[in-house]
Design a protein around this motif. Structure first.
Motif, PDB file in Angstrom:
ATOM      1  N   VAL A  93      -7.232 -16.876   5.278  1.00  0.00           N
ATOM      2  CA  VAL A  93      -7.374 -16.270   6.205  1.00  0.00           C
ATOM      3  C   VAL A  93      -8.621 -15.234   6.411  1.00  0.00           C
ATOM      4  O   VAL A  93      -9.142 -15.123   7.336  1.00  0.00           O
ATOM      5  CB  VAL A  93      -5.993 -15.396   6.626  1.00  0.00           C
ATOM      6  N   ALA A 123     -15.966  -7.715   2.003  1.00  0.00           N
ATOM      7  CA  ALA A 123     -16.951  -7.655   3.018  1.00  0.00           C
ATOM      8  C   ALA A 123     -18.194  -6.815   2.612  1.00  0.00           C
ATOM      9  O   ALA A 123     -19.069  -6.956   3.123  1.00  0.00           O
ATOM     10  CB  ALA A 123     -16.297  -7.046   4.267  1.00  0.00           C
ATOM     11  N   LEU A 135     -17.889 -22.156   8.879  1.00  0.00           N
ATOM     12  CA  LEU A 135     -16.751 -22.942   9.208  1.00  0.00           C
ATOM     13  C   LEU A 135     -16.618 -24.316   8.491  1.00  0.00           C
ATOM     14  O   LEU A 135     -15.901 -24.832   7.763  1.00  0.00           O
ATOM     15  CB  LEU A 135     -16.576 -22.980  10.907  1.00  0.00           C
ATOM     16  N   PHE A 175     -11.904 -15.288   8.973  1.00  0.00           N
ATOM     17  CA  PHE A 175     -12.115 -13.976   9.777  1.00  0.00           C
ATOM     18  C   PHE A 175     -13.379 -13.519   9.323  1.00  0.00           C
ATOM     19  O   PHE A 175     -14.229 -13.135  10.230  1.00  0.00           O
ATOM     20  CB  PHE A 175     -11.191 -12.703   9.357  1.00  0.00           C
ATOM     21  N   PHE A 222      -9.921  -8.457   2.445  1.00  0.00           N
ATOM     22  CA  PHE A 222     -11.131  -8.535   3.628  1.00  0.00           C
ATOM     23  C   PHE A 222     -12.078  -7.246   3.287  1.00  0.00           C
ATOM     24  O   PHE A 222     -13.299  -7.545   3.449  1.00  0.00           O
ATOM     25  CB  PHE A 222     -10.785  -8.441   4.908  1.00  0.00           C
ATOM     26  N   VAL A 223     -11.706  -6.241   3.293  1.00  0.00           N
ATOM     27  CA  VAL A 223     -12.574  -5.168   3.119  1.00  0.00           C
ATOM     28  C   VAL A 223     -13.278  -4.964   2.030  1.00  0.00           C
ATOM     29  O   VAL A 223     -14.560  -4.631   1.958  1.00  0.00           O
ATOM     30  CB  VAL A 223     -11.796  -3.725   3.521  1.00  0.00           C
ATOM     31  N   LEU A 272     -15.827 -15.558  11.286  1.00  0.00           N
ATOM     32  CA  LEU A 272     -16.068 -15.171  12.765  1.00  0.00           C
ATOM     33  C   LEU A 272     -16.462 -13.834  13.121  1.00  0.00           C
ATOM     34  O   LEU A 272     -17.035 -13.896  14.002  1.00  0.00           O
ATOM     35  CB  LEU A 272     -14.516 -15.618  13.436  1.00  0.00           C
ATOM     36  N   LEU A 273     -15.959 -12.828  12.069  1.00  0.00           N
ATOM     37  CA  LEU A 273     -16.189 -11.543  12.685  1.00  0.00           C
ATOM     38  C   LEU A 273     -17.526 -11.106  12.081  1.00  0.00           C
ATOM     39  O   LEU A 273     -18.208 -10.179  12.586  1.00  0.00           O
ATOM     40  CB  LEU A 273     -15.175 -10.553  12.180  1.00  0.00           C
ATOM     41  N   LEU A 274     -17.814 -11.581  10.747  1.00  0.00           N
ATOM     42  CA  LEU A 274     -19.046 -10.922  10.126  1.00  0.00           C
ATOM     43  C   LEU A 274     -20.071 -11.978  10.008  1.00  0.00           C
ATOM     44  O   LEU A 274     -21.196 -11.918   9.427  1.00  0.00           O
ATOM     45  CB  LEU A 274     -18.728 -10.585   8.788  1.00  0.00           C
ATOM     46  N   ALA A 275     -19.992 -13.358  10.341  1.00  0.00           N
ATOM     47  CA  ALA A 275     -20.948 -14.221  10.301  1.00  0.00           C
ATOM     48  C   ALA A 275     -21.465 -14.473   8.694  1.00  0.00           C
ATOM     49  O   ALA A 275     -22.362 -14.820   8.250  1.00  0.00           O
ATOM     50  CB  ALA A 275     -22.192 -14.118  11.132  1.00  0.00           C
ATOM     51  N   ALA A 299     -23.000 -20.231   3.043  1.00  0.00           N
ATOM     52  CA  ALA A 299     -23.440 -19.667   4.509  1.00  0.00           C
ATOM     53  C   ALA A 299     -23.301 -21.163   5.188  1.00  0.00           C
ATOM     54  O   ALA A 299     -23.065 -22.341   4.951  1.00  0.00           O
ATOM     55  CB  ALA A 299     -24.885 -19.344   4.745  1.00  0.00           C
ATOM     56  N   GLU A 300     -22.670 -21.001   6.510  1.00  0.00           N
ATOM     57  CA  GLU A 300     -22.800 -21.947   7.377  1.00  0.00           C
ATOM     58  C   GLU A 300     -23.844 -23.194   7.562  1.00  0.00           C
ATOM     59  O   GLU A 300     -25.117 -22.830   7.442  1.00  0.00           O
ATOM     60  CB  GLU A 300     -22.516 -21.529   9.025  1.00  0.00           C
ATOM     61  N   ALA A 325      -5.911  -7.619   4.254  1.00  0.00           N
ATOM     62  CA  ALA A 325      -6.545  -6.821   4.937  1.00  0.00           C
ATOM     63  C   ALA A 325      -7.619  -6.062   3.843  1.00  0.00           C
ATOM     64  O   ALA A 325      -8.805  -5.873   4.048  1.00  0.00           O
ATOM     65  CB  ALA A 325      -6.084  -5.574   6.027  1.00  0.00           C
TER      66      ALA A 325
END
Lengths: 232, 271
Positions: free
Chosen positions: A91, A57, A105, A95, A53-54, A98-101, A4-5, A50
């Motif tokens: 990539v 996630a 970064l 995503f 990603f799915v 940014l999209l799911l926390a 995590a960040e 994609a």
């Protein structure tokens, strides 16, 4: 598995970025080469990104400063090779941050190193090894998927142990702690991902054998599945 | 992935900050992320979290329920994630798993020991992480991904890479929609009450079908683009956005305030 960040100290964030950068640049060059080779590849690569990603996630909480989920990078490594997955994985991780926390970064370099570099390369190495010794395709796929997943988690455990050495037992104690906790969720998940990989490639082999042949996953000798599909 | 996550992107399209320069928002969010990483948990990280929240709920007009929904799961994940940092490993040699309860230096849990020092370390880590995540969410809820992709061209990232990243982003929603539709159809055909072995096969078929459908749609998208003269790059026009000195100065003042408070607190503690 994504760290995590804010979880890693600044110096380690910088070091993991430095370690990942050459692989990502190499992967990016490979992606550009494939895109120039055939415009169709661009779409195929984007679809694979994609899909990764799915799949990645779907997360389960894990008490390791991270989380557990299938990685999907083993399948990508079989289809496109590990260098491409280094770029696509980057990539996807960006995503997700940014999209799911999910991830972060400042920890992107460390996450890229474990999920987009070590995982795909280890999985692909086992896949090639099985193919080299003429082992069954299902075994190669199973090992590629399961090993990519496990290698990712082992790397994450090492990264976390480096960041948080145990005050009493040091680095070794921290590795034991993180690997032990991850094992609870990750070993069953890696095995499940391996089985899912066999079924998934079986399905793709039946339905789109020409695509798998174009990507070099099926050899031209494997015509049985294609014949079956065309009959259907 | 769920509706909340898609809502982040929808909120970014609706936010009045969408009209601001992407570079300015990246600078603000990036500075807050770095401040959360480098400053002390108190007051640095707490102030970063407060600034990010005030900016999101105030000028950026993000709904409080959305922020709560987006941050709920990560906050719990982060809390669970800090547990191993709170615990120290004493090895299996002198402690057995049956050893449970308060000891002289903390709470014993088999070979693990939770000490006050460990809890303080875990709390500090949670503060760094939560503040950093809020700073990232500030960017995510005010900047649509397509704007960020367009901004990356300024950094001279090659066009094919940006295009693949942009297409991946667009295909995410297609893939998600396809997967949900396939799962719904499988459930309607009683796929969920099949045998264990059959259910595995059903999940693999759903993933395979989703992948093939997405490939197919992507190929048709390619054909459509080629028909409209697509050769090298998918360049799109983006609106001209003026530099806002007020935005930059306010952001700079917030950061200066956070750092000076941290410094003052450190000096106060040293006295």
């Amino acid at each position: 598995m994504h760290i995590a960040e804010g979880f890693l100290p600044p110096l380690q964030c910088a070091l993991w970025f430095a370690a990942s950068t050459p692989f990502v640049i190499h992967g990016a060059r490979e992606v550009i080469r494939k895109a120039k080779e055939s415009p169709e590849n661009k779409m195929l690569l984007a679809a694979a990104g994609a899909f990764t990603f799915v799949l990645s996630a779907i997360k389960l909480p894990s008490v390791t400063g991270s989380s557990s989920h299938p990685t999907g990078t083993g399948a990508g490594a079989i289809l496109f090779g590990p260098p491409v997955m280094a770029f696509l994985g980057t990539v996807v991780l960006l995503f997700q941050a940014l999209l799911l926390a999910h991830g972060g970064l400042t920890t992107l370099g460390a996450n890229v190193f474990s999920m987009a570099i070590v995982g795909p390369w280890c999985g692909y190495a086992f896949y090639r090894l099985v193919r080299r010794v003429n082992g069954p395709a299902w075994l190669g796929i199973f090992l590629a998927m399961a090993v990519a997943d496990l290698a990712t988690y082992c790397t994450t455990s090492l990264q976390l142990a480096l960041a948080f050495p145990d005050p009493v037992s040091g680095f070794a104690g921290a590795v034991t702690k993180f690997l032990g906790i991850f094992a609870l969720t990750q070993i069953p998940l890696a095995l499940a991902e391996g089985v899912l990989g066999i079924l998934l490639f079986g399905f793709l082999g039946r339905v789109v054998p020409h695509e798998l042949r174009r990507l070099g996953v099926l050899s031209s000798k494997n015509t049985g599945a294609e014949k079956e599909a065309s009959h259907a | 992935m769920n509706a909340q996550n898609i809502a982040i992107d929808a909120a970014a399209w609706d936010s009045p900050w969408r009209r601001r320069r992407v570079g300015e928002k990246v600078l603000l969010s990036g500075s807050l992320v770095m401040t959360a990483l480098l400053s002390d948990p108190w007051p640095g990280c707490v102030l970063v979290a407060a600034v990010a929240l005030v900016l999101m709920l105030g000028p950026a007009r993000i709904r409080p329920l959305l922020v709560l929904g987006v941050m709920g799961a990560p906050a719990v994940f982060l809390l669970i994630g800090t547990l191993p940092v709170a615990a120290t490993w004493h090895g299996m040699g002198d402690l057995a798993w049956g050893n449970l309860g308060w000891a002289t230096d903390g709470f014993a849990l088999g070979p693990l020991r939770i000490t006050p020092g460990g809890v303080a370390r875990a709390a500090a880590l949670w503060a760094h992480s939560l503040a950093g995540t809020l700073a990232v969410i500030l960017l995510a809820t005010t900047t649509p991904m397509v704007d960020l992709m367009g901004w990356l061209r300024i950094l001279r990232i090659p066009d094919p890479l940006i295009e693949i990243a942009s297409l991946t982003y667009r295909l995410l929603f297609l893939l998600l929609g396809t997967t949900l539709a396939i799962r719904e159809a499988q459930r309607a055909r009683l796929g969920d009450v099949a045998s264990w072995r059959r259910r595995w096969s059903i999940v693999a078929n759903a993933l395979g079908s989703a992948l093939i459908t997405t490939w197919d749609r992507a190929t048709r998208l390619q054909a459509g683009l080629e028909g409209r003269g697509y050769e090298d790059a998918l360049l799109t026009l983006s609106p001209t956005r003026a530099r806002s000195w007020a935005f930059l100065l306010t952001g700079g003042a917030c950061l200066a305030g956070i750092w000076s408070s941290s410094l003052a607190w450190t000096l106060w503690g040293a006295r």
